[in-house]
Design an enzyme around this catalytic site. Sequence first.
Site, PDB file in Angstrom:
ATOM      1  N   ASP A  14       0.826  -1.200   0.000  1.00  0.00           N
ATOM      2  CA  ASP A  14       0.000   0.000   0.000  1.00  0.00           C
ATOM      3  C   ASP A  14       0.861   1.251   0.000  1.00  0.00           C
ATOM      4  OD1 ASP A  14      -2.000   1.833   0.207  1.00  0.00           O
ATOM      5  OD2 ASP A  14      -2.586   1.314   2.249  1.00  0.00           O
ATOM      6  N   ASP A  58      -2.057   7.288  -6.134  1.00  0.00           N
ATOM      7  CA  ASP A  58      -2.448   6.230  -5.204  1.00  0.00           C
ATOM      8  C   ASP A  58      -2.683   4.922  -5.952  1.00  0.00           C
ATOM      9  OD1 ASP A  58      -3.310   4.761  -3.073  1.00  0.00           O
ATOM     10  OD2 ASP A  58      -5.229   5.779  -2.837  1.00  0.00           O
TER      11      ASP A  58
END
Length: 422
Positions: free
Chosen positions: A77, A289
């Site tokens: 992540d 992201d």
Amino acid sequence: MANGVFQVRRKFHIVDGVYKGSDIGALQTHDENRHRRRNLMAAELPLGGFNIPYGTGLYYTDIGIGTPAVKYYVQLDTGSKAFWVNGISCKQCPHESDILRKLTFYDPRSSVSSKEVKCDDTICTSRPPCNMTLRCPYITGYADGGLTMGILFTDLLHYHQLYGNGQTQPTSTSVTFGCGLQQSGSLNNSAVAIDGIIGFGNSNQTALSQLAAAGKTKKIFSHCLDSTNGGGIFAIGEVVEPKVKTTPIVKNNEVYHLVNLKSINVAGTTLQLPANIFGTTKTKGTFIDSGSTLVYLPEIIYSELILAVFAKHPDITMGAMYNFQCFHFLGSVDDKFPKITFHFENDLTLDVYPYDYLLEYEGNQYCFGFQDAGIHGYKDMIILGDMVISNKVVVYDMEKQAIGWTEHNSMARIVLRLQFRR
């Protein structure tokens, strides 16, 4: 210095670049759950405790922890700073999931290299301060009701070291991570459960920061994600080839990779937008992201963009499905729809092609992948997700506080051409 490489898998399955109809809605649900982390209720804790957006990662890989090494599947992540796995004594933790048949739990008693982090260890900075004779705890809560808590351990992290000739060999390094002892709320959802998460956010408290502080690698990581097959490569260390042009990371955001977007072109024509629309603050700006699936734009940008993209197709009738604008089209979308180009500070550009932003979910049925951020509660945010950064080598240089990318269309070629400085 060692350079690590991980083969990654994608949580949402894609077959020959086509989504199933049910998966289209799942993409938005995934992003909405993920973006809730931007409004956490509980205080974020430094390396004595973590901010952990569990269930929000899009890609995962396997690593080894302990002696002997045990395999864990963890989410990679880029939007968080956490590294943790579920502990053997975890309460209310799922034991199976739709992603993994059986989850693996960390048992410190089974690893001869495991060491508890005590409250009087310098690495423990939990708030409020804990009793100096006890173990160092962490606890984090979320706006969607999820809560995780546990204690910190130090143990060996096993991964593959990559050399310039493309060969790998096993290596290991001692790191500190969270051992989850209790999960509640959304964190015990077996549908998306995985063994843990390793964060690569813009922070000095990540596992990468620990490896860099120990002199094991440069504080740089990169990825190349495959939108066709749903996997890819994730690597740590300095990339020598291919050459990548970069743009500065804005320094007023701690975890997320925030950059300065300057303009957007459609088929070479710049969209006419308010001068301050791309302004940057802690809650406004352009976020890179990889854990988000789609792209989210403020309403005024979204409206101008969809008008420009479909300007030459007045005959197309749009229909709403899962908040997507969808349509039927015969022929090649690559030939009939325009390229979109995002322009960033330092003259870095990001090209987005029709096959990137038109999501095919059934034969001749397509959905516009760009989303109106306001509808999803992200009013002033521009979030550039997996949809536009796949099939590119994306490099995050945390030492120079810069991010960049370059085009790559073949995963086989990437494996051969990614070269790292030792």
